[in-house]
Structure formats: structure tokens, C-alpha cells
Design a protein around this motif. Structure first.
Motif, short mmCIF file in Angstrom:
data_model
loop_
_atom_site.label_atom_id
_atom_site.label_comp_id
_atom_site.label_asym_id
_atom_site.label_seq_id
_atom_site.Cartn_x
_atom_site.Cartn_y
_atom_site.Cartn_z
N UNK A 148 31.17 -18.25 -4.59
CA UNK A 148 29.95 -19.43 -4.39
C UNK A 148 30.85 -20.83 -3.91
N UNK A 149 31.88 -21.25 -4.29
CA UNK A 149 32.49 -22.38 -3.60
C UNK A 149 32.73 -21.96 -2.18
N UNK A 150 33.53 -21.19 -1.57
CA UNK A 150 33.71 -20.77 -0.30
C UNK A 150 32.37 -20.60 0.56
N UNK A 151 31.19 -20.13 -0.31
CA UNK A 151 30.14 -19.97 0.64
C UNK A 151 29.66 -21.25 1.07
N UNK A 152 29.86 -22.35 0.48
CA UNK A 152 29.54 -23.72 0.86
C UNK A 152 30.54 -24.33 1.66
N UNK A 153 31.89 -24.06 1.27
CA UNK A 153 32.97 -25.12 1.63
C UNK A 153 33.26 -24.33 3.22
N UNK A 154 33.36 -23.10 3.32
CA UNK A 154 33.90 -22.54 4.48
C UNK A 154 32.94 -22.73 5.75
N UNK A 155 31.64 -22.39 5.67
CA UNK A 155 30.81 -22.81 6.86
C UNK A 155 30.66 -24.40 7.16
N UNK A 156 31.01 -25.25 6.16
CA UNK A 156 30.91 -26.86 6.54
C UNK A 156 32.55 -26.98 7.15
N UNK A 157 33.30 -26.26 6.67
CA UNK A 157 34.74 -26.36 7.59
C UNK A 157 34.71 -25.69 8.89
N UNK A 158 34.00 -24.67 9.15
CA UNK A 158 33.82 -23.81 10.37
C UNK A 158 32.96 -25.01 11.33
N UNK A 159 31.87 -25.54 10.76
CA UNK A 159 30.96 -26.49 11.38
C UNK A 159 31.75 -27.55 11.91
N UNK A 160 32.50 -28.42 11.16
CA UNK A 160 33.18 -29.53 11.45
C UNK A 160 34.44 -29.13 12.55
N UNK A 161 35.01 -28.12 12.36
CA UNK A 161 36.28 -27.66 13.12
C UNK A 161 35.66 -27.18 14.49
N UNK A 162 34.73 -26.56 14.46
CA UNK A 162 33.83 -26.19 15.99
C UNK A 162 33.78 -27.48 16.59
N UNK A 163 33.03 -28.40 15.91
CA UNK A 163 32.64 -29.85 16.30
C UNK A 163 33.55 -30.59 17.08
N UNK A 164 34.78 -30.48 16.27
CA UNK A 164 36.26 -31.36 16.45
C UNK A 164 36.65 -30.93 17.75
N UNK A 165 36.85 -29.48 17.54
CA UNK A 165 37.47 -28.74 18.78
C UNK A 165 36.81 -28.96 19.85
N UNK A 166 35.48 -28.81 20.02
CA UNK A 166 34.66 -28.66 21.08
C UNK A 166 34.71 -30.09 21.76
#
Length: 377
Positions: A148-166
Motif C-alpha cells: 500500500x505505501x509503495x503503491x502511493x510513494x513509488x509513482x510519486x517518486x517516479x513522477x518527480x524524478x521524471x520531471x526533474x530529469x526531463x
């Protein structure tokens, strides 16, 4: 009869892995196909190879699926329970595949396991390990810290990391453009497409590797769990000599080692599913959400693979679907917010939210039906 049920578990588990190929392996190669860096056939070959390497690289996620979610002291994980769990996940995966929605096979399997175990335990909620042990949340067992916790945090982390890297890549391209005067449109010049096209081969390989290290292990855990239980109960004591490879001896089952043949078979079955039916999901992720170029694909794949590889190290069964989708969204927003087709995103979010409860309910109903028919206690 017991042997037939064990073999049926293995068969349905492999069917789930095949359907997983429709969803999650397709997700892992969607961007490299959408950017036309690789043809669909080349991408499938890359995915099959890297999935196999990833599947052979560790067993942390398989251990979580097999022993970290269901309390076997409260409920017996029989072949019937596993069959109902797998069927719940398979049915939901087929429905969302038909709709072209990249739902999570990981969460479908966890939901199915939880619902089947709950029904088998006569609705005793203690059958599900919610949170148990560990000095830190990543070291704990249980649905809450591991799912449950990774279900929320991992996509948020993926979004932020994708945004920052781009954003970082765009800044770099703008800097180079100001120095050379030749880069007219960020990420769309011959130089950028050629460079990031080659770089995307690395990031796409990392996605395949991370997918094998995480998703392929989930079915391995189910198969190994079924075979270990059958060996311990004596079901496999009198099988023909050519079936002795099915036995998982006591020492191996205690340490939960995964036989090489299980790893290889799961990886190959997953690749076959991608080749046959994965293009519905690839169309949604690679074309409908946001238009992608090689620089965008590289950023999304790099961000998503980083999250999944980290989670795999800690035995956390995260969703490849959620992470690559979130990373693509992050990349798209960095490009410009109105580049995102938000109606597609809304449909995806509903599929994410509904996966755990629906697969849990399906598996629960099937166990109850099996009990009424006298197939389960």
C-alpha cells in the motif's frame, strides 16, 4: 487429485505470467517503441533478454510474495486458495487489457492473494499480514509497508524524478543550443534524436532488467510456494522420475531458493505474452498520454527503472505500470502541462484504485464458491 491441483496452480500461474506480458512487459518497452528507436520485434527481443537476466538476479520480491503477505499460521495456503487468487488477478488483467488500460499485475496478484486467504480463513482478517517486524518500514513484512505505501510513494517518486530529469535534460540542451546556435527545437534535432536514441537502448535495457527483477519474481514466488507445500505434504513423493524436478526439498524451501527452471520459464512466458498481446497497452502509454521523442523516452525509462531497481533490492513488489506511467506524466508535464491527455490519465487512475479491491473480491467469491461446491474446506 492433489497432484493435479498442484499442476493446475503451476499452469494458471504461467497463464498469469503470460497475461502479465500483455501489461507490464509491454509497459517496460512502450517508450522505446513509441519513439521508434526500436521496432516492436526488436523491443520484444530486448525485453525478453533483459527480463531473463533480471529474473535470475535475485529473489527478494519472490520471498515477499511467498511469505510476507499471508500468515500461514492462520490460514493454509492450499492449491485451491492459490488457484482462486490467480484467477482473480487473471480476470481483472484481461478486462483491463481489453480496455487498453495499463493496470498493475502486481497489485492484481496481491489483491487476489489477500481476498482468497481472507475467504479461506472464514473472514479472519488476521490471515493477512498487515505490518510485522523490521526496524524500518522497508524491512517489515505485510501489505501496508510492502504494497500500500509503495503503491502511493513509488509513482510519486517516479513522477518527480521524471520531471526533474526531463527538466535537467532540457536545460542542458538549451545551454548547448545557446553555445552552438544549431539546436532550434529542444529534444527534436538530429543531434538530440541520434544521441538519445542510442542512450535509450541503455535506459530501455534497464527497464527490462528492473521488470525481470521485480515482476517476473512474483509468479516465481507463487509457483515455488505451491511446489514447496506439495513437497512438504508428500504430494510429490511418488511422481515419475521425469517429474522429480518439481520437488523443492526441505532445506531449499526453508531458505526459499527459486529453481533455475522456474526463473527461466517465467521470463520466457512473460516475453511470449508481450509479443502476442502487448500492443494495446503500448499504444496507450506510448502514444495516447503524451507524444514522446527519444529524449523523453530516455528520461521516463531512466526514472522508472531507478525506482523499480531500488524497490527490488528491498523486496518491495512495486508496479512497473504505475512507475513508468508516472514517469511519462512527469516528463510530459516538464514538456508542458497541456501536452498531457488528462482524460486518459483519469481512466488509468481509476484502474489503479480499483485493482486491489476488485481482484480481492473476485478471489474471495471464488473461494466461497469452491467451499459451497465441496472443493475447499
Amino acid at each position: 487429485m492433489e497432484l493435479a491441483l498442484v499442476l493446475l496452480v503451476v499452469f494458471i500461474a504461467l497463464a498469469f505470467e503470460y497475461i502479465n506480458g500483455f501489461h507490464d512487459t509491454a509497459n517496460s518497452i512502450a517508450t522505446v517503441v513509441a519513439t521508434k528507436v526500436l521496432s516492436p520485434g526488436q523491443a520484444v527481443l530486448l525485453a525478453a533478454t533483459t527480463n531473463l537476466i533480471g529474473a535470475l538476479a535475485g529473489t527478494a520480491v519472490a520471498k515477499t510474495i511467498a511469505s510476507g503477505l499471508i500468515d500461514t499460521n492462520v490460514v493454509a495456503v492450499t492449491p485451491v486458495v492459490l488457484i482462486c487468487a490467480l484467477l482473480g488477478a487473471v480476470i481483472w488483467n484481461l478486462i483491463t487489457w481489453w480496455w487498453g488500460l495499463p493496470s498493475s499485475s502486481s497489485h492484481a496478484l496481491v489483491g487476489g492473494l489477500s481476498g482468497a486467504a481472507l475467504a479461506a480463513a472464514h473472514d479472519n482478517w488476521h490471515a493477512i499480514i498487515w505490518a510485522q517486524g523490521g526496524a524500518h518500514w522497508w524491512g517489515e513484512k505485510g501489505v501496508l509497508p510492502k504494497v500500500v505505501l509503495p503503491m502511493v510513494t513509488s509513482p510519486v517518486a517516479g513522477f518527480i524524478l521524471g520531471f526533474l530529469l526531463m527538466g535537467l535534460l532540457f536545460s542542458l540542451m538549451e545551454f548547448l543550443g545557446s553555445r552552438t546556435g544549431r539546436l532550434q527545437k529542444l529534444g527534436r534535432t538530429r543531434f538530440a534524436n541520434a544521441f538519445f536514441g542510442k542512450a535509450q537502448l541503455v535506459s530501455a535495457s534497464a527497464m527490462g532488467l528492473s521488470h525481470g527483477l521485480n515482476d517476473a519474481q512474483k509468479t516465481m514466488g507463487i509457483i515455488a510456494l505451491a511446489l514447496a507445500g506439495a513437497t512438504a505434504s508428500g504430494t510429490l513423493d511418488h511422481v515419475p522420475s521425469w517429474l522429480h524436478f518439481l520437488r523443492i526439498e526441505e532445506d531449499a524451501s526453508r531458505q526459499f531458493e527459486i529453481a533455475t527452471w522456474i526463473k527461466v520459464l517465467c521470463a520466457l512466458i512473460m516475453a511470449a505474452g508481450t509479443a502476442v498481446g502487448g500492443w494495446r497497452i503500448i499504444k496507450t502509454l506510448g502514444h495516447k498520454i503524451v507524444k514522446l521523442h527519444p529524449i523523453n523516452g530516455f528520461a521516463a525509462e531512466s526514472a522508472s527503472a531507478s525506482i523499480i531497481l531500488t524497490a527490488s533490492h528491498f523486496g518491495i513488489p512495486v508496479s512497473t505500470t504505475h512507475n513508468i506511467s508516472a514517469a511519462i506524466l512527469g516528463v510530459g508535464v516538464a514538456k508542458r502541462a497541456n501536452a498531457i491527455r488528462w482524460t486518459i490519465v483519469e481512466r488509468m487512475l481509476w484502474a489503479w484504485i480499483l485493482t486491489l479491491p476488485i481482484t480481492g473480491a473476485l478471489a474471495w467469491l471464488m473461494v466461497r464458491a469452491a467451499r459451497l461446491l465441496g472443493w475447499a474446506e
